[in-house]
Design a protein around this motif. Structure first.
Motif, mmCIF file in Angstrom:
data_model
loop_
_atom_site.group_PDB
_atom_site.id
_atom_site.type_symbol
_atom_site.label_atom_id
_atom_site.label_comp_id
_atom_site.label_asym_id
_atom_site.label_seq_id
_atom_site.Cartn_x
_atom_site.Cartn_y
_atom_site.Cartn_z
ATOM 1 N N ARG A 88 0.661 -1.377 0.325
ATOM 2 C CA ARG A 88 0.088 0.133 0.153
ATOM 3 C C ARG A 88 0.644 1.469 -0.071
ATOM 4 N N TYR A 89 0.848 2.220 -0.987
ATOM 5 C CA TYR A 89 1.071 3.553 -0.905
ATOM 6 C C TYR A 89 0.505 4.713 -1.457
ATOM 7 N N GLY A 90 0.642 5.627 -1.169
ATOM 8 C CA GLY A 90 -0.396 7.138 -1.997
ATOM 9 C C GLY A 90 1.114 7.412 -3.389
ATOM 10 N N GLN A 100 -4.026 7.220 -1.427
ATOM 11 C CA GLN A 100 -3.823 6.252 -1.409
ATOM 12 C C GLN A 100 -3.643 5.830 -3.230
ATOM 13 N N LEU A 101 -2.610 4.725 -3.460
ATOM 14 C CA LEU A 101 -2.902 4.175 -4.837
ATOM 15 C C LEU A 101 -2.291 2.521 -4.789
ATOM 16 N N GLY A 102 -0.847 2.524 -4.369
ATOM 17 C CA GLY A 102 -0.705 1.063 -4.266
ATOM 18 C C GLY A 102 -0.408 0.400 -4.676
ATOM 19 N N ASP A 103 0.080 -1.053 -5.175
ATOM 20 C CA ASP A 103 0.605 -1.643 -6.283
ATOM 21 C C ASP A 103 -0.698 -2.450 -6.546
ATOM 22 N N SER A 132 -6.197 -2.292 -6.514
ATOM 23 C CA SER A 132 -6.068 -2.525 -8.225
ATOM 24 C C SER A 132 -7.175 -0.719 -8.606
ATOM 25 N N ARG A 133 -7.834 -0.917 -8.156
ATOM 26 C CA ARG A 133 -8.565 0.736 -8.047
ATOM 27 C C ARG A 133 -9.843 -0.163 -9.546
ATOM 28 N N PHE A 134 -10.344 0.770 -10.336
ATOM 29 C CA PHE A 134 -11.038 0.912 -11.528
ATOM 30 C C PHE A 134 -9.921 -0.306 -12.357
ATOM 31 N N ALA A 135 -8.451 -0.625 -12.716
ATOM 32 C CA ALA A 135 -8.689 -1.358 -13.165
ATOM 33 C C ALA A 135 -8.421 -2.580 -13.331
ATOM 34 N N ASP A 136 -7.687 -3.310 -13.959
ATOM 35 C CA ASP A 136 -7.191 -4.553 -14.532
ATOM 36 C C ASP A 136 -6.539 -5.852 -13.486
ATOM 37 N N GLY A 137 -5.004 -4.654 -13.537
ATOM 38 C CA GLY A 137 -3.969 -5.161 -13.250
ATOM 39 C C GLY A 137 -2.909 -6.202 -13.547
ATOM 40 N N LYS A 138 -3.313 -6.100 -15.002
ATOM 41 C CA LYS A 138 -2.516 -7.356 -15.390
ATOM 42 C C LYS A 138 -1.576 -5.624 -17.136
ATOM 43 N N ALA A 139 -0.833 -6.582 -17.293
ATOM 44 C CA ALA A 139 -0.011 -5.926 -18.167
ATOM 45 C C ALA A 139 -0.170 -6.195 -19.282
ATOM 46 N N ILE A 175 -7.361 -5.977 -23.231
ATOM 47 C CA ILE A 175 -7.756 -4.882 -23.767
ATOM 48 C C ILE A 175 -7.296 -3.351 -23.456
ATOM 49 N N ARG A 176 -6.422 -2.902 -24.564
ATOM 50 C CA ARG A 176 -5.875 -1.349 -23.616
ATOM 51 C C ARG A 176 -7.186 -0.715 -25.219
ATOM 52 N N ASP A 177 -6.968 1.022 -24.531
ATOM 53 C CA ASP A 177 -7.226 2.037 -25.343
ATOM 54 C C ASP A 177 -5.734 3.603 -25.822
ATOM 55 N N THR A 270 5.180 10.805 -6.883
ATOM 56 C CA THR A 270 6.014 10.744 -5.757
ATOM 57 C C THR A 270 5.921 8.964 -5.697
ATOM 58 N N ASP A 271 5.049 8.374 -6.394
ATOM 59 C CA ASP A 271 4.950 6.635 -6.422
ATOM 60 C C ASP A 271 5.802 6.138 -6.784
ATOM 61 N N ASN A 272 6.460 7.110 -8.315
ATOM 62 C CA ASN A 272 7.196 6.327 -8.749
ATOM 63 C C ASN A 272 8.924 6.948 -8.646
ATOM 64 N N ILE A 280 12.725 3.160 -11.655
ATOM 65 C CA ILE A 280 11.863 2.638 -10.996
ATOM 66 C C ILE A 280 9.887 3.150 -12.109
ATOM 67 N N ASP A 281 9.879 1.815 -12.157
ATOM 68 C CA ASP A 281 9.182 1.882 -12.814
ATOM 69 C C ASP A 281 8.682 2.307 -14.338
ATOM 70 N N TYR A 282 8.724 1.145 -14.805
ATOM 71 C CA TYR A 282 9.553 1.748 -16.789
ATOM 72 C C TYR A 282 8.003 1.914 -17.312
HETATM 73 P P1 AMP Z 1 2.040 4.403 -12.557
HETATM 74 O O1 AMP Z 1 1.268 5.425 -13.819
HETATM 75 O O2 AMP Z 1 2.053 2.783 -13.856
HETATM 76 O O3 AMP Z 1 2.595 4.200 -11.659
HETATM 77 O O4 AMP Z 1 0.273 3.574 -11.920
HETATM 78 C C1 AMP Z 1 0.155 4.446 -10.420
HETATM 79 C C2 AMP Z 1 -1.036 3.511 -10.163
HETATM 80 O O5 AMP Z 1 -2.256 2.658 -10.650
HETATM 81 C C3 AMP Z 1 -0.087 2.344 -9.402
HETATM 82 O O6 AMP Z 1 -1.268 2.482 -8.297
HETATM 83 C C4 AMP Z 1 -0.702 0.964 -10.202
HETATM 84 O O7 AMP Z 1 -0.348 0.175 -9.550
HETATM 85 C C5 AMP Z 1 -1.905 1.891 -10.611
HETATM 86 N N1 AMP Z 1 -1.928 0.965 -12.086
HETATM 87 C C6 AMP Z 1 -1.038 1.192 -13.554
HETATM 88 N N2 AMP Z 1 -1.925 0.308 -13.753
HETATM 89 C C7 AMP Z 1 -2.994 -0.294 -13.924
HETATM 90 C C8 AMP Z 1 -3.550 -1.379 -14.295
HETATM 91 N N3 AMP Z 1 -3.700 -1.906 -15.597
HETATM 92 N N4 AMP Z 1 -4.422 -2.280 -13.210
HETATM 93 C C9 AMP Z 1 -4.329 -2.033 -12.006
HETATM 94 N N5 AMP Z 1 -3.975 -0.872 -11.429
HETATM 95 C C10 AMP Z 1 -2.388 -0.022 -12.472
#
Ligand code: AMP
Ligand code: MG
Length: 511
Positions: A88-90, A100-103, A132-139, A175-177, A270-272, A280-282
């Motif tokens: 967990r981080y912000g 709150q952002l987090g992993d 993961s907030r509103f996103a899918d957790g995938k890459a 799926i990505r836009d 600052t979360d990066n 970090i966080d390419y």
């Molecule tokens: P970033 O801009 O990559 O540093 O991401 C900012 C925040 O969004 C971080 O908390 C990430 O874990 C979250 N995030 C980015 N992409 C996704 C994703 N596809 N699914 C879930 N969380 C994401």
């Protein structure tokens, strides 16, 4: 005689972070705000058909690991002493506190014993977490290749960075836009396993201060200093200041290296910002090709250009100031935190001077060199000029004449010949006609991961061909060497096709 090798199962695993800092009582669960914790236990989501595609033999050596199949490093199975969690981080995003952002798409498998210390192994893209907030957790494969190749390349450039161990294709579409313009499409998914002493960020500390949870802040600072800054102590103002100065120095050092090689991080929120001063966080990072200090690869930042190349040192200071605010509640004499900011500026200035001295082959930086450098920076911007080729060629010139540097210019007919020859003569005189070119070649890489190079590796990998990615991985292990067999293909200015192509000149955070 073969050396006994580890498997992921037989590695010696630790859970220091989970043991020593407060965590979420619930395991996994849907995205939500989780106050007063540093982490949540969560399992990766197994991918349908994981396949190991890229493997860093060097990181593997560090862990003594033999090459596995893709199952475990794709998130398909938990073995040995792994105890997976999301942190967990912000953070401040583009200057604003984001809470709150987090992993959201990263899951740490655990901490494992390496040859030179304990390392955290983290999967990026292995599925949903409580953050993961509103996103899918995938890459997607595209961003995973960019992370794998660039973090390894940065390491070989001598730049502090998180590392990559593996890249696994998942067999799943994501799926990505890409340009956020209403054109979503399926892309191949992937998981990178990345490695660092820890993935603690400035935002890991900020989140507790900003929600008024000082006991957790104190706990996290103590844990961090004890394990990662063993020569420091988190006790009292003196200890905290000396630790923070160390963080400021490492951050300034990292950014001065970025400036040296033309790297633009693209999202210096600052979360990066790693507490270890590691890149970090390419994400939408890029490399300056034609030397333009106001360039940023990140389309999300196209209007304000907060994170443009030339502004990275100042943003580093701004970010350090946010970290200092976060640590403030643990200090008796908060004014002393200004000393840390001074340390940041002093370190950057020192590094910047020695960097320029090395780039230009001056044995020592003199105050009088300031005009030589500012004139150079101005000339480099007059017409489209390739930064990497310019400095590499300069490390070989035999006389102060712009002719031998012609290849660095996109349109040789536009070269401001007179201005350049005047500058070159001034430089030549300054070095008594003997620039230390051996030193120059160690400061001016011949090969960097230009945006279009990564894109070619991606285009092929999306068709199942990883040969370009493998070739770039090998090439970029020796970025300062001539490597003539690669020259024709990779020692090149940006080709015309890449000028306006998405993924080359423009990148988004979509990953
Ligand atoms: P970033 O801009 O990559 O540093 O991401 C900012 C925040 O969004 C971080 O908390 C990430 O874990 C979250 N995030 C980015 N992409 C996704 C994703 N596809 N699914 C879930 N969380 C994401
Ligand atoms: Mg991030």
């Amino acid at each position: 005689m073969g050396v006994a090798k580890n498997t992921l199962e037989s590695l010696q695993w630790f859970s220091r972070f989970l043991d020593e800092t407060p965590g979420d009582e619930e395991e996994g669960g849907s995205p939500r705000r989780i106050p007063n914790v540093c982490w949540s236990r969560v399992n990766p989501t197994p991918p349908p058909s994981p396949k190991l595609e890229l493997w860093s033999n060097e990181m593997a050596d560090e862990l003594g690991l033999e090459r596995p199949d893709g199952q475990i490093l794709g998130g398909g199975k938990i073995v040995g002493g792994m105890d997976p969690y999301a942190q967990r981080y912000g953070g401040h995003q583009f200057g604003n506190w984001a809470g709150q952002l987090g992993d959201g798409r990263a899951i740490t498998l655990g901490e494992a014993q390496g040859k030179n210390g304990i390392l955290e192994l983290q999967l990026k893209g292995a599925g949903l977490t409580p953050y993961s907030r509103f996103a899918d957790g995938k890459a997607v494969l595209r961003s995973s290749i960019r992370e794998f190749l660039c973090s390894e390349a940065m390491h070989h450039l001598g730049i502090p960075t998180t590392r990559a161990l593996s890249l696994v294709s998942t067999g799943e579409s994501v799926i990505r836009d890409i340009m956020y313009d209403g054109n979503p499409k399926p892309e191949p998914g992937a998981v990178v396993c990345r490695v660092a002493p820890s993935f603690l960020r400035f935002g890991s500390f900020q989140i507790h201060t900003n929600s008024g949870d000082i006991p957790t802040l104190k706990n996290l600072v103590e844990h961090t200093v004890k394990h990662h800054f063993a020569n420091h102590s988190a006790d009292g103002d003196e200890g905290l200041i000396s630790w923070l100065k160390h963080v400021a120095e490492q951050t300034a050092n990292m950014i001065s290296h970025w400036m040296r090689v033309g790297f633009v991080h693209g999202v210096m929120n600052t979360d990066n910002m790693s507490i270890h001063g590691l890149t970090i966080d390419y994400g939408p990072y890029g490399w300056i090709e034609d030397f333009n200090p106001s360039w940023t690869p990140n389309t999300t930042d196209a209007t304000t250009r907060r994170y443009q190349y030339g502004q990275q040192p100042q943003i580093g200071a701004w970010n350090v100031a946010r970290l200092l605010e976060a640590i403030g509640p643990l200090m008796d004499e908060k004014e002393r935190l200004y000393e840390v900011l001074d340390t940041y500026y002093d370190t950057f200035e020192q590094n910047n001077k020695s960097m320029w001295a090395a780039k230009l082959g001056l044995s020592k930086y003199l105050e009088s060199d300031e005009s030589l450098i500012s004139e150079l920076i101005a000339l480099l911007q007059e017409v489209e000029t390739d930064m990497t080729i310019f400095f590499h060629k300069l490390s070989f010139v035999e006389s102060p004449n712009i002719e031998s540097l012609e290849e660095a210019f996109y349109d040789p007919s536009t070269i401001p010949v007179e201005g350049w020859n005047k500058w070159l003569e001034k430089w030549w005189d300054r070095t008594n006609a003997t620039p230390n070119q051996e030193e120059m070649r160690k400061a001016n890489p011949k090969y960097v991961l230009r945006n279009w190079m990564a894109q070619l590796a991606i285009d092929a990998a999306e068709k199942g061909d990883y040969s370009i990615a493998e070739e770039l991985y090998e090439l970029l292990k020796n970025p300062y060497d001539e490597q003539s067999k690669y020259e024709e293909r990779w020692y090149q200015k940006r080709p015309e096709w890449a000028r306006n192509r998405v993924g080359c000149s423009m990148l988004s955070c979509s990953s």
